[in-house]
Design a protein around this motif. Structure first.
Motif, PDB file in Angstrom:
ATOM      1  N   ALA A  34      -1.199   1.525  -8.836  1.00 58.58           N
ATOM      2  CA  ALA A  34      -1.390   3.454  -8.622  1.00 58.58           C
ATOM      3  C   ALA A  34      -1.968   2.721 -10.722  1.00 58.58           C
ATOM      4  O   ALA A  34      -3.052   3.999 -10.885  1.00 58.58           O
ATOM      5  CB  ALA A  34       0.291   3.339  -9.018  1.00 58.58           C
ATOM      6  N   SER A  44       2.283   1.680  -3.575  1.00 59.88           N
ATOM      7  CA  SER A  44       1.620   2.218  -4.719  1.00 59.88           C
ATOM      8  C   SER A  44       1.333   4.020  -3.890  1.00 59.88           C
ATOM      9  O   SER A  44       1.115   4.037  -5.182  1.00 59.88           O
ATOM     10  CB  SER A  44       0.258   1.070  -3.824  1.00 59.88           C
ATOM     11  OG  SER A  44       0.816  -0.414  -4.257  1.00 59.88           O
ATOM     12  N   PHE A  45       0.535   3.911  -3.456  1.00 61.55           N
ATOM     13  CA  PHE A  45       0.527   5.519  -2.764  1.00 61.55           C
ATOM     14  C   PHE A  45       1.515   6.557  -3.539  1.00 61.55           C
ATOM     15  O   PHE A  45       1.201   6.995  -3.423  1.00 61.55           O
ATOM     16  CB  PHE A  45      -0.196   5.401  -1.291  1.00 61.55           C
ATOM     17  CG  PHE A  45      -1.597   4.953  -1.329  1.00 61.55           C
ATOM     18  CD1 PHE A  45      -2.624   5.599  -2.034  1.00 61.55           C
ATOM     19  CD2 PHE A  45      -1.684   3.903   0.313  1.00 61.55           C
ATOM     20  CE1 PHE A  45      -3.798   5.201  -1.636  1.00 61.55           C
ATOM     21  CE2 PHE A  45      -3.212   3.685   0.203  1.00 61.55           C
ATOM     22  CZ  PHE A  45      -4.212   4.617  -0.380  1.00 61.55           C
ATOM     23  N   LEU A  81       0.802  -1.251   0.045  1.00 61.95           N
ATOM     24  CA  LEU A  81      -0.175  -0.011  -0.715  1.00 61.95           C
ATOM     25  C   LEU A  81       0.820   1.409   0.283  1.00 61.95           C
ATOM     26  O   LEU A  81       0.444   2.001  -1.202  1.00 61.95           O
ATOM     27  CB  LEU A  81      -1.143  -0.412   1.697  1.00 61.95           C
ATOM     28  CG  LEU A  81      -2.314  -0.969   1.036  1.00 61.95           C
ATOM     29  CD1 LEU A  81      -2.777  -0.788   2.404  1.00 61.95           C
ATOM     30  CD2 LEU A  81      -2.938  -0.950   0.060  1.00 61.95           C
ATOM     31  N   SER A 120       2.304  -3.090  -6.879  1.00 63.33           N
ATOM     32  CA  SER A 120       1.987  -1.587  -6.608  1.00 63.33           C
ATOM     33  C   SER A 120       1.889  -0.727  -7.969  1.00 63.33           C
ATOM     34  O   SER A 120       1.369   0.245  -8.280  1.00 63.33           O
ATOM     35  CB  SER A 120       3.445  -0.770  -6.024  1.00 63.33           C
ATOM     36  OG  SER A 120       4.880  -0.790  -6.746  1.00 63.33           O
ATOM     37  N   GLY A 128       3.497   7.953   0.756  1.00 65.52           N
ATOM     38  CA  GLY A 128       2.727   7.005   0.858  1.00 65.52           C
ATOM     39  C   GLY A 128       1.709   6.786   1.979  1.00 65.52           C
ATOM     40  O   GLY A 128       0.950   5.575   1.827  1.00 65.52           O
ATOM     41  N   THR A 152      -0.032  10.905  -0.557  1.00 70.29           N
ATOM     42  CA  THR A 152      -1.132  10.187  -1.216  1.00 70.29           C
ATOM     43  C   THR A 152      -2.794   9.706  -0.745  1.00 70.29           C
ATOM     44  O   THR A 152      -3.385   9.898  -1.334  1.00 70.29           O
ATOM     45  CB  THR A 152      -0.137   9.386  -1.703  1.00 70.29           C
ATOM     46  OG1 THR A 152       0.704   9.678  -2.440  1.00 70.29           O
ATOM     47  CG2 THR A 152      -1.278   9.266  -3.230  1.00 70.29           C
ATOM     48  N   PRO A 153      -2.564   8.938   0.678  1.00 65.39           N
ATOM     49  CA  PRO A 153      -4.454   9.106   0.789  1.00 65.39           C
ATOM     50  C   PRO A 153      -5.406  10.453   0.600  1.00 65.39           C
ATOM     51  O   PRO A 153      -6.100   9.787   0.970  1.00 65.39           O
ATOM     52  CB  PRO A 153      -3.433   7.968   1.898  1.00 65.39           C
ATOM     53  CG  PRO A 153      -2.530   7.428   2.468  1.00 65.39           C
ATOM     54  CD  PRO A 153      -1.841   8.653   1.393  1.00 65.39           C
ATOM     55  N   VAL A 157      -5.658  11.349  -2.974  1.00 62.33           N
ATOM     56  CA  VAL A 157      -7.331   9.925  -3.212  1.00 62.33           C
ATOM     57  C   VAL A 157      -8.513  10.108  -2.385  1.00 62.33           C
ATOM     58  O   VAL A 157      -8.987  10.013  -2.924  1.00 62.33           O
ATOM     59  CB  VAL A 157      -6.268   9.031  -2.889  1.00 62.33           C
ATOM     60  CG1 VAL A 157      -7.676   7.388  -3.371  1.00 62.33           C
ATOM     61  CG2 VAL A 157      -4.821   8.462  -3.736  1.00 62.33           C
ATOM     62  N   SER A 217       1.278   9.165  -6.148  1.00 60.83           N
ATOM     63  CA  SER A 217       1.945  10.372  -5.887  1.00 60.83           C
ATOM     64  C   SER A 217       2.413  11.103  -6.578  1.00 60.83           C
ATOM     65  O   SER A 217       2.366  12.253  -7.496  1.00 60.83           O
ATOM     66  CB  SER A 217       1.800  10.492  -3.949  1.00 60.83           C
ATOM     67  OG  SER A 217       1.529  12.014  -4.030  1.00 60.83           O
ATOM     68  N   GLY A 272      -5.173   3.158  -9.969  1.00 66.11           N
ATOM     69  CA  GLY A 272      -6.905   4.371  -9.064  1.00 66.11           C
ATOM     70  C   GLY A 272      -5.996   5.661 -10.439  1.00 66.11           C
ATOM     71  O   GLY A 272      -7.086   6.433 -10.579  1.00 66.11           O
TER      72      GLY A 272
END
Length: 435
Positions: free
Chosen positions: A228, A12-13, A9, A224, A142, A146-147, A150, A17, A231
């Motif tokens: 991404a 990926s985040f 996670l 990841s 991350g 980024t969360p 998103v 970003s 997303g």
């Protein structure tokens, strides 16, 4: 070694970003607005160059697990060195300052009426602080930034969709898919993939990520990258759809430059869906999206020159400082001026970058050194008319390019590159069969 969910996670985040900057947020809504009932076709074209190609670039990084130099070394070490230097100079001279310009014009100036110099100076000072704390970049971005980005994006898109009457206008584009492909260039995501992918590779080498084995790292980067990419796909499609569905409710002044049209449209959508609070949300979104992208670009550039010059930490620091100083200088230009300067550069370097990404994703037996050399040279040669045509259009050039398929759409390099790939592959396979 099993990949922990937390590591997946965070990576990926962080990857999302590092990709998602100002252009990624501003370009899609206006595309949808102008595409009207053809918004889905625009989205398809846009996703090719803004999602699929960049994620293939990350998959190529997962396989190579080196630096940007590894992308072009099969052509020749000299070519790869020159290509890398050009890419990193472009990155710190155009997309990085563009993030500061966008932040100033959309988030800072309307609220504080400050000068672009002050905004850029503070902005790149903060970027430098993050970049010099190199080992914390992936975790900070991350886990926290980024969360938040998103969640805010999904909230804005969801509320806007439910608030819309779902009425679309007539498309202003003759070839929506091609327009989407070319507009995807302006996100710089393919170039971003080869730059920030290297940032991810280096970040995973730090102790806090505890990733060492080649296969474990490859699996983590690949997964990841796909997350991404999913997303990015959802966000882009959502922003394009929102722009299309608000075309009957919001009027954008066609006399304004594209960047002001984009900003005004996105601001109007935010206010329509979230009220006055929407303008604050938009300012925060723009600032965070720009900031994380600038961090990735400067860190990637500093990483490369550090590795090029005997892994010197001093080189890393000096490069980061110079990149931030350049960002402050170029950041004085407005967003649209930076885009205009970028177009001829993108028309030349983007096709080569796309080709290198695709060749590095293919199995090695299909992408020999000869295939790399021939396809890259052909791509370069057939990209030159696009650059010349943009800088100094002439009837003589038009008469020549009229014989090249897709040249009218600045895609004259595509068919020659594909033909040269299959031709060289056929010749090599035929020789191997005879032996």
């Amino acid at each position: 070694m099993n990949i922990k969910r937390k590591e997946l996670l965070v990576t990926s985040f962080g990857l999302f970003s590092l990709f998602f900057g100002a252009g990624n947020l501003l370009i899609p809504p206006l595309l949808g607005y102008k595409a009207g009932n053809d918004w889905f076709l625009i989205a398809l074209g846009f996703i090719i160059t803004a999602v699929i190609i960049p994620i293939l670039g990350i998959l190529a990084h997962a396989r190579l697990q080196g630096t940007l130099f590894d992308f072009g070394k099969k052509v020749s070490p000299t070519f790869s060195l020159i290509y890398c230097i050009i890419i990193y100079v472009i990155a710190v001279a155009i997309p990085s300052p563009r993030t500061a310009a966008a932040t100033h014009e959309i988030a800072v100036f309307p609220a504080f009426d400050t000068s672009p110099l002050l905004t850029s100076a503070i902005y790149f000072s903060l970027v430098l602080v993050f970049v010099l704390n190199r080992s914390k970049i992936l975790n900070l971005i991350g886990k926290f930034l980024t969360p938040f980005i998103v969640i805010m994006l999904l909230v804005v898109i969801s509320i806007a969709m439910f608030s819309s009457e779902f009425n679309t206008g007539i498309s202003q584009f003759e070839t929506p898919i091609v327009t989407g492909i070319l507009e995807g260039y302006q996100t710089f995501d393919a170039i971003g993939a080869v730059v920030v992918g290297a940032v991810i590779i280096v970040s995973l080498n730090f102790d806090n990520m505890a990733i060492e084995a080649y296969e474990s790292k490859r699996k983590l980067i690949r997964k990841s990258g796909l997350i991404a990419g999913l997303g990015l796909f959802i966000i882009y499609a959502g922003l394009i759809a929102v722009g299309a569905y608000y075309s009957s409710e919001i009027t954008v002044n066609g006399e304004l430059s594209n960047d002001m049209q984009r900003a005004n449209l996105l601001r109007a959508i935010s206010i329509s869906s979230l009220g006055k609070f929407g303008n604050t949300v938009l300012s925060i979104l723009i600032s965070l999206a720009c900031f994380t992208t600038a961090i990735g670009i400067v860190a990637g550039t500093a990483d490369y020159f550090k590795g090029l010059l005997n892994d010197s930490k001093m080189v890393y620091v000096i490069t980061a400082i110079l990149a931030c100083v350049l960002g402050v200088g170029v950041g004085q230009l407005d967003f649209n001026s930076i885009i205009v300067v970028a177009v001829p550069v993108l028309l030349l370097i983007y096709p080569i970058t796309i080709v290198l990404i695709l060749l590095n994703v293919l199995p090695q037996k299909l992408a020999s050194s000869l295939v790399f050399r021939v396809v890259v040279i052909i791509t370069f040669l057939f990209s030159i008319p696009d650059v010349v045509g943009f800088i100094s259009p002439s009837e003589a050039l038009k008469s020549i390019t009229s014989y090249i398929p897709f040249a009218n759409y600045s895609l004259g390099w595509v068919l020659p590159a594909v033909i040269s790939f299959f031709a060289i592959s056929f010749i090599q396979n035929n020789k191997s069969f005879k032996k």
